[in-house]
Design a protein around this motif. Sequence first.
Motif, PDB file in Angstrom:
ATOM      1  N   GLU A   1       0.819  -1.400  -0.089  1.00 55.12           N
ATOM      2  CA  GLU A   1       0.029   0.125  -0.181  1.00 55.12           C
ATOM      3  C   GLU A   1       0.838   1.158   0.062  1.00 55.12           C
ATOM      4  O   GLU A   1       0.687   2.287  -0.724  1.00 55.12           O
ATOM      5  CB  GLU A   1      -0.892  -0.125   1.361  1.00 55.12           C
ATOM      6  CG  GLU A   1      -1.975  -1.039   0.928  1.00 55.12           C
ATOM      7  CD  GLU A   1      -3.039  -0.985   1.990  1.00 55.12           C
ATOM      8  OE1 GLU A   1      -2.965  -0.364   3.195  1.00 55.12           O
ATOM      9  OE2 GLU A   1      -4.168  -1.664   2.099  1.00 55.12           O
ATOM     10  N   LEU A   2       2.017   1.084   0.743  1.00 51.35           N
ATOM     11  CA  LEU A   2       2.868   2.450   0.686  1.00 51.35           C
ATOM     12  C   LEU A   2       3.597   2.637  -0.675  1.00 51.35           C
ATOM     13  O   LEU A   2       3.906   3.743  -1.149  1.00 51.35           O
ATOM     14  CB  LEU A   2       4.006   2.358   1.831  1.00 51.35           C
ATOM     15  CG  LEU A   2       3.372   2.355   3.333  1.00 51.35           C
ATOM     16  CD1 LEU A   2       4.371   2.150   4.167  1.00 51.35           C
ATOM     17  CD2 LEU A   2       2.706   3.652   3.321  1.00 51.35           C
ATOM     18  N   ARG A   3       3.782   1.329  -1.364  1.00 57.23           N
ATOM     19  CA  ARG A   3       4.379   1.525  -2.674  1.00 57.23           C
ATOM     20  C   ARG A   3       3.438   2.179  -3.689  1.00 57.23           C
ATOM     21  O   ARG A   3       3.701   2.850  -4.467  1.00 57.23           O
ATOM     22  CB  ARG A   3       4.911   0.128  -3.027  1.00 57.23           C
ATOM     23  CG  ARG A   3       5.887  -0.261  -2.327  1.00 57.23           C
ATOM     24  CD  ARG A   3       6.277  -1.700  -2.546  1.00 57.23           C
ATOM     25  NE  ARG A   3       7.300  -2.109  -1.767  1.00 57.23           N
ATOM     26  CZ  ARG A   3       8.594  -2.112  -1.734  1.00 57.23           C
ATOM     27  NH1 ARG A   3       9.285  -1.760  -2.866  1.00 57.23           N
ATOM     28  NH2 ARG A   3       9.704  -2.569  -0.868  1.00 57.23           N
TER      29      ARG A   3
ATOM     30  N   ILE B   1      -1.301   7.259   7.632  1.00 55.84           N
ATOM     31  CA  ILE B   1      -1.412   8.225   6.541  1.00 55.84           C
ATOM     32  C   ILE B   1      -2.228   7.625   5.377  1.00 55.84           C
ATOM     33  O   ILE B   1      -3.272   8.419   5.040  1.00 55.84           O
ATOM     34  CB  ILE B   1      -0.136   8.803   6.075  1.00 55.84           C
ATOM     35  CG1 ILE B   1       0.621   9.766   6.956  1.00 55.84           C
ATOM     36  CG2 ILE B   1      -0.218   9.519   4.646  1.00 55.84           C
ATOM     37  CD1 ILE B   1      -0.103  10.856   7.398  1.00 55.84           C
ATOM     38  N   VAL B   2      -2.040   6.466   5.087  1.00 54.75           N
ATOM     39  CA  VAL B   2      -2.772   5.794   4.222  1.00 54.75           C
ATOM     40  C   VAL B   2      -4.163   5.501   4.356  1.00 54.75           C
ATOM     41  O   VAL B   2      -5.156   5.797   3.536  1.00 54.75           O
ATOM     42  CB  VAL B   2      -2.287   4.295   3.909  1.00 54.75           C
ATOM     43  CG1 VAL B   2      -3.185   3.564   3.153  1.00 54.75           C
ATOM     44  CG2 VAL B   2      -0.863   4.197   3.473  1.00 54.75           C
ATOM     45  N   TYR B   3      -4.793   5.733   5.760  1.00 52.38           N
ATOM     46  CA  TYR B   3      -5.987   5.412   6.169  1.00 52.38           C
ATOM     47  C   TYR B   3      -6.522   7.137   6.592  1.00 52.38           C
ATOM     48  O   TYR B   3      -7.655   7.098   7.439  1.00 52.38           O
ATOM     49  CB  TYR B   3      -6.101   4.481   7.285  1.00 52.38           C
ATOM     50  CG  TYR B   3      -6.117   3.178   6.589  1.00 52.38           C
ATOM     51  CD1 TYR B   3      -7.276   2.513   6.344  1.00 52.38           C
ATOM     52  CD2 TYR B   3      -4.847   2.505   6.731  1.00 52.38           C
ATOM     53  CE1 TYR B   3      -6.982   1.121   5.816  1.00 52.38           C
ATOM     54  CE2 TYR B   3      -4.473   1.357   6.211  1.00 52.38           C
ATOM     55  CZ  TYR B   3      -5.777   0.315   5.737  1.00 52.38           C
ATOM     56  OH  TYR B   3      -5.637  -0.806   5.445  1.00 52.38           O
TER      57      TYR B   3
ATOM     58  N   VAL C   1       2.617  13.580  -0.901  1.00 49.71           N
ATOM     59  CA  VAL C   1       1.413  12.861  -0.143  1.00 49.71           C
ATOM     60  C   VAL C   1       0.429  13.816   0.285  1.00 49.71           C
ATOM     61  O   VAL C   1      -0.868  13.378   0.014  1.00 49.71           O
ATOM     62  CB  VAL C   1       2.051  11.871   1.005  1.00 49.71           C
ATOM     63  CG1 VAL C   1       0.775  11.286   1.753  1.00 49.71           C
ATOM     64  CG2 VAL C   1       3.107  11.037   0.427  1.00 49.71           C
ATOM     65  N   GLN C   2       0.682  14.911   0.714  1.00 52.23           N
ATOM     66  CA  GLN C   2      -0.102  15.729   1.238  1.00 52.23           C
ATOM     67  C   GLN C   2      -1.092  16.406  -0.034  1.00 52.23           C
ATOM     68  O   GLN C   2      -2.336  16.673   0.223  1.00 52.23           O
ATOM     69  CB  GLN C   2       0.323  17.135   1.906  1.00 52.23           C
ATOM     70  CG  GLN C   2      -0.532  18.021   2.644  1.00 52.23           C
ATOM     71  CD  GLN C   2       0.283  18.864   3.536  1.00 52.23           C
ATOM     72  OE1 GLN C   2       1.302  19.431   3.540  1.00 52.23           O
ATOM     73  NE2 GLN C   2      -0.459  19.516   4.624  1.00 52.23           N
TER      74      GLN C   2
ATOM     75  N   GLN D   1      -5.803   1.238  -1.191  1.00 53.81           N
ATOM     76  CA  GLN D   1      -6.071  -0.158  -0.884  1.00 53.81           C
ATOM     77  C   GLN D   1      -6.889  -0.953  -2.128  1.00 53.81           C
ATOM     78  O   GLN D   1      -6.452  -1.953  -2.321  1.00 53.81           O
ATOM     79  CB  GLN D   1      -7.158  -0.256   0.457  1.00 53.81           C
ATOM     80  CG  GLN D   1      -7.516  -1.403   0.947  1.00 53.81           C
ATOM     81  CD  GLN D   1      -8.259  -1.188   2.195  1.00 53.81           C
ATOM     82  OE1 GLN D   1      -9.478  -1.884   2.146  1.00 53.81           O
ATOM     83  NE2 GLN D   1      -8.019  -0.508   2.992  1.00 53.81           N
ATOM     84  N   GLY D   2      -7.715  -0.133  -2.648  1.00 48.53           N
ATOM     85  CA  GLY D   2      -8.204  -0.871  -3.935  1.00 48.53           C
ATOM     86  C   GLY D   2      -7.381  -1.126  -4.968  1.00 48.53           C
ATOM     87  O   GLY D   2      -7.457  -2.345  -5.618  1.00 48.53           O
TER      88      GLY D   2
END
Length: 623
Positions: A405-407, A459-461, A493-494, A544-545
């Motif tokens: 997910e981070l990738r 952060i991902v969530y 990312v932001q 996630q998808g």
Amino acid sequence: ELLYHGVNIDKLRTFYRDLGMTSLLKKLDAEGIEGVAAPATLIDVEYTIAQEISDAMFAANEITLYIEVIDDNYYKGDIIGVGIVASETNYFIPVEVAMQSAAFKKWAEDPSCKKIVFDAKKCIVALKRFDIDLQGVAFDALLASYIFDPGEKSEDFASVARPFYQDAIQSDEQFYGKGAKLVIPAMDKLSEHIARKAIALHQIYQPIVKALQENSQYSLLTELEIPLAVILADMEWTGVKVEASRLEQMGIELQWRLSEIEATIYDLAGETFNIQSPKQLGVVLFEHLELPTAKKTKTGYSTSAEVLEGLASQHPVVAEILLYRQLSKLQSTYVEGLLKVIHKEDGKVHTRFNQALTQTGRLSSIDPNLQNIPIRLAEGRKIREAFVPSEPGWIIFAADYSQIELRVLAHIARDEGLIEAFNEGLDIHTKTAMDVFGVSAEEVNSDMRRQAKAVNFGIVYGISDYGLSQNLGITRREAKDFITKYFEKFPGVQDYMKDIVIEAKKNGYVTTLLYRRRYIADINSRNFNLRGFAERTAMNTPIQGSAADIIKLAMIRMQQRLDKEKLQTKMLLQVHDELVFEAPESEIEILKRIVPEEMENAIELVVPLKADFAFGKSWYEAK
């Protein structure tokens, strides 16, 4: 002068359909608007009951096949009838006629003959029981409907067809009843019901295809979900060997452990009580031990996991109660639960993969659920000791994606810092700790890395400063500073987080890399909490998808590779980012080479995908 003549149902239906408002569309067709009833009576359908089957019935290049299976667990479920629409001729075929017909088997197994079906996986598994290997599935209405609107989670044909079909169809519950009340009607009614479904399936095929093509999602159906359904059907049929004796021994050990914890709880509390009773537990914790709590409600004190975790530092009994609950669930759900579903004939469990359930595209499983075996506790991880190869001299081989997910986030956000870290093979949590704490790699200690890891995945969530403070046991101000520093170091990312929310507010949905959509109803809500949850969903779903889509691609590539190499290895399970196989020891060296190769090349990102693997005599050893 303008006169109001009431609602134009046809125009409203078209309007809802064009905008993808499937919930409103279903409500319109089910209930009508302002007293204008939707079609409520079942129209007459013309069909022939075929008592004999000939090759001539299957002359058309594309044929609609509807198979009615009556049992949720269709590994043991019964086919009770077959509906066919071929060259605009409608047939009902009694199950004993279809399953004994050489012409039906020949057609079903011919990959060049295109089949339009509902729930390909169910059809494939059900037909395997009659030694029929269904090939040539070109369209699956269940999967197509799921792709079109993953928010609608029904597997009932009537619910799936309704947005695209104007005539009434009874739901399975209306027609058969449910549970103990389930009744198979007489042949005349049964044949009509199944023929009606086959006719409806035939008629909704092209409208759904058109809708998917307009959303750039048709290839998601034909190149990902349908090939995956074939693989999942084979995995369900194959099953995974589970040693009942090992589970029974674990059950004994867990019971001893629970008895020890129970005695500790009573000792710390200074009294005996029913630990499983929230009411009695509330009285002990908040009245007798006088732990801090919110005001008592009519139903008593809350003793939820969230409440108890917040009290863990207040009294040692709380941690013991949390552990007791975890082990008790492990005992009932996974030890006793798995023992109940081991198939008597082959000693395996045949889990059912839900391919059309989650809104992110992830698979889930039931009967039993193998996705949620607790692995944080040592006792939970040991459950996997019971999962073993089905052949003597074989091993379990497991491979999983590292930080997928981070990738994916690095790829979608195009953040230079993340991209650099992954391309240089750095440990991403150490890299984050270095950037946020302003230290060198050598100075990063385990606590710094732990905090950095919580931020990376948080952060991902779309985690808030409050959520991070709860996770790490730090103040809200410290958590806020942590997140601020993170975004300073990873500005891409932001920017992604801001842009994806704007996109969701504009479109009403977000998409994955493969164009899977998730509609987000509350993204423009005036309610702060609803809108906040919707925004976090918008941030997370593309990540996630996309990760879910990638592992599905990997499964398809892996099966193709196993077939190409003519290996005996079998894919058994998919659990989140992990694939589990059983294989002869002689094929291990090949798997060590081809499994990472196929998983890491499933899709091309701006950063490399990485797959780790291990193997052993059980799933536990392989992890």
